[in-house]
Each structure stands twice: as C-alpha cells, then as structure tokens.
Motif scaffolding. Sequence first.
Motif: not given
Length: 497
Positions: A245-261
């Motif tokens: 099983i090999k997983m190939i991910s789409r690009e990320m669209v979230s913003q981890p590490g960004a300010s919660k504000f």
Amino acid sequence: MTMQQKTTDAPNPAHRLKTGAEFKATLDDGRQLWLGGRKLDKVTDEPALAAGVELIASMFDDQFKPEFAEATTYVEPTTGELASRAWQVPRSSEELTDRRKMIEYTSLKTAGTFGRPPDLAPAIVAGLMAHVDVFKEKKSMIEGCSPDFGENIEAYMAFGRANNLTASESLAGPQTDRSNPKAAEMAFLRVKKATKDGVYVSGAKTVGSIAAQANDIFFTNLGGLTTTPPEACVWGAVPINTDGIKMISREMVSQPGASKFDHPVSSLGEEADQFIVFDDVFVPKDKIFNLGDPTGMSWYGPVCVFAHWHVLTRLAVKAELFVGAGQLVLDVLGTGKIPAVQLMLGELIEYAQTLRAFIYAAEHKASMTASGVMTPDVSMLTAGRLYSIENYPRIIHILQEICGQGLVMRFGKDAFENPEIGHYLNELLPGHGVTAMQKELLMNFIWDMTSGALAGRVALFENVNASPAPRLRARLFEEVNREAFVDQVKTIAGMDW
C-alpha cells in the motif's frame, strides 16, 4: 449524563478506549506516504497532517472527559464494556438518536471540514451489519478462497470496537477516460491471486480522506453494477501499513502553525485526501466481506445508508455554524435591523432547519432490518443530500455577502499588535459593541469556512462526495415507492384502471 452516570452498576467498567497519545503511537508504523514527490518517514513529518492528527487525538482524549462522555461513548451490551460510539450498531430508535450525538460531536470538533472523520468508516461497517443476513447467504465466487462473509463482518465490527480503531474508507476509483469502458475497468481493484488464506489485490483507490491518519483502510469498488467483473467484486479491510500500500497525498490546503487568531479553522490542520495504490496487497481471508459476487456489489446503496446519514448530519451541523456566524456578523456590524439583511440570514436559517428536518424525518421513518439494525430511511437521506449540495454554494455566497468588505480587508494579529500601525486598525475598525480585533476574529473564522483554500477544498469535496444531483435524482426515482400516490389519484378521480 456523564460516563459515571451511565455505568452506575459498574463504577469502574472495563473499557476499550484509547487516549490521544495511544492513538498517535499507532501511526508510527512504517506506512508508505508521499507528499509532493517527497517520501515522509512519519505522517507527522508534514505539519498539516500533524495538526490533523493532534485534532483527532483530542477526540480520543475527550472520551475520558465527563462533558463529552455521552456523545462519544456507550456501554456495549454484548460485552458490558465502555466503547466508542463510532462503533455502536443501533438496535432501537433511541440508540439511533444516541449514535447521532457522535456525528454531531465530530462535526463540531472539525467545524465540518473533515468530510470523513474517525466515525465515518465505522458507519459503513454498521451498514454491513444491517444486512449481515444477506451476506451470510453469499459465497465466494473466486476459486481458491472461501471466506465466511457474515462471520467476517461481525468479527470486524467487534475488532474495530475492541481496538477503538480509526479507519478510512475509500470506495471511488481513479478518474480515467470515461468514454472507454475498458479504461474505467482498469481502475478497479482486482484480485490477482487467491489462496486458502486470502487474496492478493492490485489497483488503486482515490479520495482516501484521513487514510494517512488512520489505522485501517476499508475498501471496495464503487458498487451497484452487476456487470462488475468477478475479480473486481471485493470488499475488505487491511491495516494502512500493509506491504504494497502506497499513499500519494494531494497538496496541503490548511495553514498549520498559523496564529489561531488569523486562521481559527485552517490552523487545525486537515484530512488529506490520498491516492492509494494497492500493489499486490495481501488481504487475509477473515477480513474479506465479499469476493467475486457481483450481486454483493449491488448492496452498496443499502450498506452506505449510515454513511449518508453521517454526511447529512455533518452538513446540518455546519449549516448551523453558518447561522451562528451570520448572526454574529449582524451583531458586530449593527445591521440586524435592516430588512434585506434579515432576509439573507433567514435563508441561512431555512437551509439549516431544512437539513435538520430531513435528518429527523429519516430517523422517524427508520426501520428495523432483518438483521436487527435500526436503519434511517434512505429516501429522506437522498432528498436531504440533494437539497444540501444544490444550495450549499448559495449559502456560502450569502454568508460572504453579509460580511461585506470584512472578508476582503482582513488583517492578522501581527498587524494589530504592531506599534506603528496597530493603533490605526484598533481605532478605525471597531464593531458594534466589540473591538476591532474581536470583529476581525469573526471575519477570519468566516474566511476559513467560506473563502480560503481549505474552504475551497471542502466545497469541492461536498459536491463530489454527495454524487452529482442527476444521480441523486435517479436514486430517488428508484428509492421512493409511488404506488400509494398513484392509488390516491385514482381514487379521487374515479379511475377504474
């Protein structure tokens, strides 16, 4: 009702629950994952995936908190143990309503942005349990391997419950040349070899949401077609780290590490959809739920009823978040007395209330299957899903319009706290009864829910996940028995034919 209140007879009941830390430890298992051409040593090496893992882990920890116990756990009657509601099989109307509490909980935890949270795949297993009597009568049509489908379904439900398992489900095949039936068939997962202990499958699945952050992958070829070749008629489940099983991910669209504000929702990470390659993957005999039987594939619709109930419930929760956000906009902009704005919010309310009505109707019309599982009414769910996707883009647009320039002119926490420019923003952008920063936090939330990259992906997912509107209408044509309506017309008109 708290966990202790639910278990008065056993103050310290045995449980089958994981902590968040225990869940995270299960993910460090050598799974094969690529992102942008880069192979990850661990799923948590990618910040967006790591943030999503932390969010899921918090759901595991919530199982041990009294304020969330009613929504997330129940006492399994067959064992007397405390277990996750994700793996509850409703045997009564009350249990069906109770199971919905888990869907509402995970929808709120993710603000509805996880289309396949940890309790979605178990809903499909519950759908198999609802018709396990049918699968008990079916036999393998692939020579060399003879699983007991009914026994395996029951065992997998018990296995998932006992291990507080997180699973991904992937039913759709890769997008190919639809004008060429042979090209479409090539995308199917196929049995390449059968042995007495199991089968080897090759092919690919797509839109494997949450797969990189889950323990198991629950798979089949998108069914309903009795013409599916026998070697492509396979339902099963394997650990996501299984060889091949090999997983190939789409690009990320979230913003981890960004300010919660700055990004209240997209900073939480995401479920990253995966293209999942099966390269000669061994599926053990006891984890196979259909093998070679085209008639088994035609049960895709009835089996997925609980999953569709989950989808509609999540959309209703998100619609209610839209209503809440819209009301806050009226409050902070002081526009609540403008009739046109009231009507706009009224349309958001109409959407949310209508989705709730479909859910309650589906539960009210629920029926017991021959296997003893209380199952929501499929036609109400299909009609609700059709209404939801047809109106979703307009609802998003209305919420954006209520905000006016607030979504166009957004400023982050750093700008507000900068000593040279921050005072201008604070002095010139206040809302009605709130500070400029408080107003900005609301606009940032609505941006993440309606306008940013994560919101765009979610909007696309909702439409693709639900199936196109014409297909849903075709399902309604098949699902709704119209004989009683015809008889009423004949009676009123005096027709004798």
